[in-house]
Motif scaffolding. Structure first.
Motif, PDB file in Angstrom:
ATOM      1  N   PRO A 125      25.393  21.574  -2.712  1.00  0.00           N
ATOM      2  CA  PRO A 125      25.977  20.929  -1.519  1.00  0.00           C
ATOM      3  C   PRO A 125      24.977  20.080  -0.749  1.00  0.00           C
ATOM      4  N   ILE A 126      23.722  20.522  -0.680  1.00  0.00           N
ATOM      5  CA  ILE A 126      22.705  19.740   0.032  1.00  0.00           C
ATOM      6  C   ILE A 126      22.475  18.405  -0.674  1.00  0.00           C
ATOM      7  N   LEU A 127      22.315  18.439  -1.995  1.00  0.00           N
ATOM      8  CA  LEU A 127      22.136  17.188  -2.750  1.00  0.00           C
ATOM      9  C   LEU A 127      23.369  16.303  -2.637  1.00  0.00           C
ATOM     10  N   THR A 128      24.561  16.911  -2.631  1.00  0.00           N
ATOM     11  CA  THR A 128      25.792  16.143  -2.464  1.00  0.00           C
ATOM     12  C   THR A 128      25.792  15.403  -1.138  1.00  0.00           C
ATOM     13  N   ALA A 129      25.421  16.100  -0.066  1.00  0.00           N
ATOM     14  CA  ALA A 129      25.394  15.463   1.254  1.00  0.00           C
ATOM     15  C   ALA A 129      24.353  14.349   1.296  1.00  0.00           C
ATOM     16  N   MET A 130      23.188  14.577   0.719  1.00  0.00           N
ATOM     17  CA  MET A 130      22.142  13.557   0.717  1.00  0.00           C
ATOM     18  C   MET A 130      22.595  12.304  -0.030  1.00  0.00           C
ATOM     19  N   LEU A 131      23.157  12.492  -1.210  1.00  0.00           N
ATOM     20  CA  LEU A 131      23.589  11.357  -2.011  1.00  0.00           C
ATOM     21  C   LEU A 131      24.771  10.637  -1.382  1.00  0.00           C
ATOM     22  N   PHE A 132      25.677  11.399  -0.778  1.00  0.00           N
ATOM     23  CA  PHE A 132      26.870  10.794  -0.172  1.00  0.00           C
ATOM     24  C   PHE A 132      26.488   9.870   0.982  1.00  0.00           C
ATOM     25  N   PHE A 133      25.736  10.381   1.931  1.00  0.00           N
ATOM     26  CA  PHE A 133      25.416   9.585   3.106  1.00  0.00           C
ATOM     27  C   PHE A 133      24.439   8.453   2.792  1.00  0.00           C
ATOM     28  N   GLN A 134      23.673   8.614   1.726  1.00  0.00           N
ATOM     29  CA  GLN A 134      22.758   7.544   1.342  1.00  0.00           C
ATOM     30  C   GLN A 134      23.489   6.368   0.722  1.00  0.00           C
ATOM     31  N   GLY A 135      24.557   6.626  -0.031  1.00  0.00           N
ATOM     32  CA  GLY A 135      25.184   5.548  -0.792  1.00  0.00           C
ATOM     33  C   GLY A 135      26.548   5.098  -0.337  1.00  0.00           C
ATOM     34  N   VAL A 136      27.251   5.903   0.480  1.00  0.00           N
ATOM     35  CA  VAL A 136      28.641   5.576   0.782  1.00  0.00           C
ATOM     36  C   VAL A 136      28.772   4.261   1.531  1.00  0.00           C
ATOM     37  N   GLY A 137      27.851   3.958   2.446  1.00  0.00           N
ATOM     38  CA  GLY A 137      27.958   2.735   3.232  1.00  0.00           C
ATOM     39  C   GLY A 137      27.885   1.485   2.387  1.00  0.00           C
ATOM     40  N   THR A 138      26.960   1.455   1.435  1.00  0.00           N
ATOM     41  CA  THR A 138      26.825   0.297   0.562  1.00  0.00           C
ATOM     42  C   THR A 138      28.081   0.075  -0.267  1.00  0.00           C
ATOM     43  N   TRP A 139      28.643   1.164  -0.790  1.00  0.00           N
ATOM     44  CA  TRP A 139      29.825   1.028  -1.632  1.00  0.00           C
ATOM     45  C   TRP A 139      31.071   0.697  -0.832  1.00  0.00           C
ATOM     46  N   ILE A 140      31.113   1.074   0.443  1.00  0.00           N
ATOM     47  CA  ILE A 140      32.220   0.649   1.297  1.00  0.00           C
ATOM     48  C   ILE A 140      32.224  -0.877   1.416  1.00  0.00           C
ATOM     49  N   LEU A 141      31.053  -1.462   1.597  1.00  0.00           N
ATOM     50  CA  LEU A 141      30.956  -2.919   1.678  1.00  0.00           C
ATOM     51  C   LEU A 141      31.407  -3.579   0.383  1.00  0.00           C
ATOM     52  N   ILE A 142      31.034  -3.002  -0.764  1.00  0.00           N
ATOM     53  CA  ILE A 142      31.391  -3.586  -2.055  1.00  0.00           C
ATOM     54  C   ILE A 142      32.903  -3.530  -2.290  1.00  0.00           C
ATOM     55  N   VAL A 143      33.489  -2.347  -2.057  1.00  0.00           N
ATOM     56  CA  VAL A 143      34.933  -2.202  -2.256  1.00  0.00           C
ATOM     57  C   VAL A 143      35.701  -3.023  -1.225  1.00  0.00           C
ATOM     58  N   ASN A 144      35.182  -3.100  -0.007  1.00  0.00           N
ATOM     59  CA  ASN A 144      35.826  -3.921   1.010  1.00  0.00           C
ATOM     60  C   ASN A 144      35.806  -5.400   0.617  1.00  0.00           C
ATOM     61  N   GLY A 145      34.745  -5.810  -0.086  1.00  0.00           N
ATOM     62  CA  GLY A 145      34.710  -7.172  -0.613  1.00  0.00           C
ATOM     63  C   GLY A 145      35.820  -7.406  -1.629  1.00  0.00           C
ATOM     64  N   GLY A 146      36.089  -6.385  -2.466  1.00  0.00           N
ATOM     65  CA  GLY A 146      37.203  -6.497  -3.398  1.00  0.00           C
ATOM     66  C   GLY A 146      38.539  -6.606  -2.678  1.00  0.00           C
ATOM     67  N   LEU A 147      38.707  -5.862  -1.596  1.00  0.00           N
ATOM     68  CA  LEU A 147      39.946  -5.949  -0.808  1.00  0.00           C
ATOM     69  C   LEU A 147      40.085  -7.316  -0.154  1.00  0.00           C
ATOM     70  N   ASN A 148      38.979  -7.863   0.320  1.00  0.00           N
ATOM     71  CA  ASN A 148      39.033  -9.187   0.938  1.00  0.00           C
ATOM     72  C   ASN A 148      39.358 -10.280  -0.066  1.00  0.00           C
ATOM     73  N   GLY A 149      39.143 -10.009  -1.345  1.00  0.00           N
ATOM     74  CA  GLY A 149      39.452 -10.996  -2.373  1.00  0.00           C
ATOM     75  C   GLY A 149      40.918 -11.028  -2.766  1.00  0.00           C
ATOM     76  N   ILE A 150      41.731 -10.094  -2.265  1.00  0.00           N
ATOM     77  CA  ILE A 150      43.162 -10.093  -2.569  1.00  0.00           C
ATOM     78  C   ILE A 150      43.840 -11.164  -1.719  1.00  0.00           C
ATOM     79  N   PRO A 151      44.646 -12.047  -2.302  1.00  0.00           N
ATOM     80  CA  PRO A 151      45.313 -13.107  -1.516  1.00  0.00           C
ATOM     81  C   PRO A 151      46.202 -12.522  -0.416  1.00  0.00           C
ATOM     82  N   ASP A 152      46.181 -13.140   0.747  1.00  0.00           N
ATOM     83  CA  ASP A 152      47.001 -12.672   1.865  1.00  0.00           C
ATOM     84  C   ASP A 152      48.487 -12.776   1.559  1.00  0.00           C
ATOM     85  N   GLU A 153      48.866 -13.684   0.657  1.00  0.00           N
ATOM     86  CA  GLU A 153      50.285 -13.843   0.326  1.00  0.00           C
ATOM     87  C   GLU A 153      50.888 -12.558  -0.222  1.00  0.00           C
TER      88      GLU A 153
END
Length: 325
Positions: free
Chosen positions: A187-215
């Motif tokens: 659990p300790i390693l899980t928490a360390m890895l989660f908080f270290q990487g989740v922010g970067t991947w939110i930006l990446i996936v959010n970029g994919g969402l922004n690429g979807i046409p508004d139509e």
């Protein structure tokens, strides 16, 4: 008798000529696009050769060599795969993979759910609030490596941590007890890895969402889709390749787990196993036991397992599938 559909003299040859001209233009355009694609791809191929293909070939060659000993320091030659036998029969071999899987089975699902859920929330909150939350989520990701470890050393030390009351309530009085008690390290390693990487991947996936046409969103809203339906049945299927990419990269990072358990062992006074993960066992083979063939064999085993699971993720997520026209 004549009809009104008389063919213009020379019509068929002219049509064939036009078809050949169009075909030639398409061929030239295809070749031009291919040259551009190879030009853009060339730097990556060079990097792949230097950092990927050549090291793999070198590891294969080394893993098939005999291991020098104190009695025979100059021993060389083909070993017949003895290095793999040494790695497989080591009493810590299965345990290291069990330790990694005990972390991955908690961390990877939590990571993907957190990434996708928070990215969808950020995308559904445009404007200043969404931008602010995206920045806040990214802050832990900027504390990578040793900086991230120092933060966690502070949080895990019951005498200094702001959650020290929780550690005392659980019966932990020292950081060694927190880290080295059986069952607490995953659990300790899980928490360390989660908080270290989740922010970067939110930006990446959010970029994919922004690429979807508004139509697409407008059409779904006209059809009566609410926010929940839009997220679950429209956005989520469209970003499936991005989710697969996040799963693939985090899986690869998880199997290469080395720095976090190694440094936690240092702050815990050597209370943790020195060979907690496969990479740590390979490090021990190379630099403590001077058995480089066995270390190379360990690296190849990790590579094969990671590639196998990675290929499954790629084909199931459609990560490299062709876009539908």
């Amino acid at each position: 008798m004549t009809t009104g559909l008389a063919t213009r003299p020379g019509g068929a040859p002219r049509t064939a000529q036009r078809r050949r001209t169009v075909s030639a233009r398409r061929g030239a355009l295809h070749r031009k696009e291919a040259r551009g694609a190879w030009t853009l791809l060339a730097p990556y191929l060079v990097l792949l050769m230097i950092a990927g293909i050549i090291p793999i070939i070198y590891a294969i060659v080394v893993s098939l060599q005999k291991t020098p000993t104190n009695l025979e320091p100059n021993l060389t030659g083909f070993s017949g795969g003895q290095a793999f036998v040494t790695a497989f029969t080591d009493y810590r071999f299965l345990g290291t993979f069990a330790n990694v899987f005990s972390v991955l089975i908690i961390w990877l699902p939590l990571m993907l759910v957190g990434i996708v859920g928070l990215a969808l929330l950020v995308h559904a909150s445009p404007g200043r609030f969404g931008n602010t939350m995206r920045f806040i989520y990214y802050i832990p990701g900027s504390l990578a490596g040793v900086a991230n470890l120092m933060l966690w050393v502070y949080l895990l030390n019951p005498s200094q941590s702001p959650i020290g009351g929780l550690w005392h309530a659980l019966g932990f009085e020292t950081i060694k007890a927190v880290v080295a008690t059986p069952g607490t390290l995953p659990p300790i390693l899980t928490a360390m890895l989660f908080f270290q990487g989740v922010g970067t991947w939110i930006l990446i996936v959010n970029g994919g969402l922004n690429g979807i046409p508004d139509e697409i969103f407008e059409a779904a809203s006209i059809d009566g889709a609410n926010a929940w339906y839009l997220a679950w049945h429209v956005k989520l299927p469209l970003i499936r390749p991005w989710i697969g990419y996040a799963a693939l990269m985090n899986l690869a990072y998880g199997f290469q787990l080395f720095l976090e358990p190694y440094l936690l062992d240092q702050v815990a006074g050597g209370a943790l196993p020195d060979q907690y993960t496969p990479t740590q066992l390979g490090f021990w083979f190379a630099f403590s036991n001077s058995n480089f063939p066995a270390a190379a064999a360990m690296s190849l085993v990790v590579l094969v397992i990671t590639l196998g699971i990675g290929l499954f993720i790629v084909f199931r997520s459609g990560l490299f599938g062709e876009e539908e026209k």
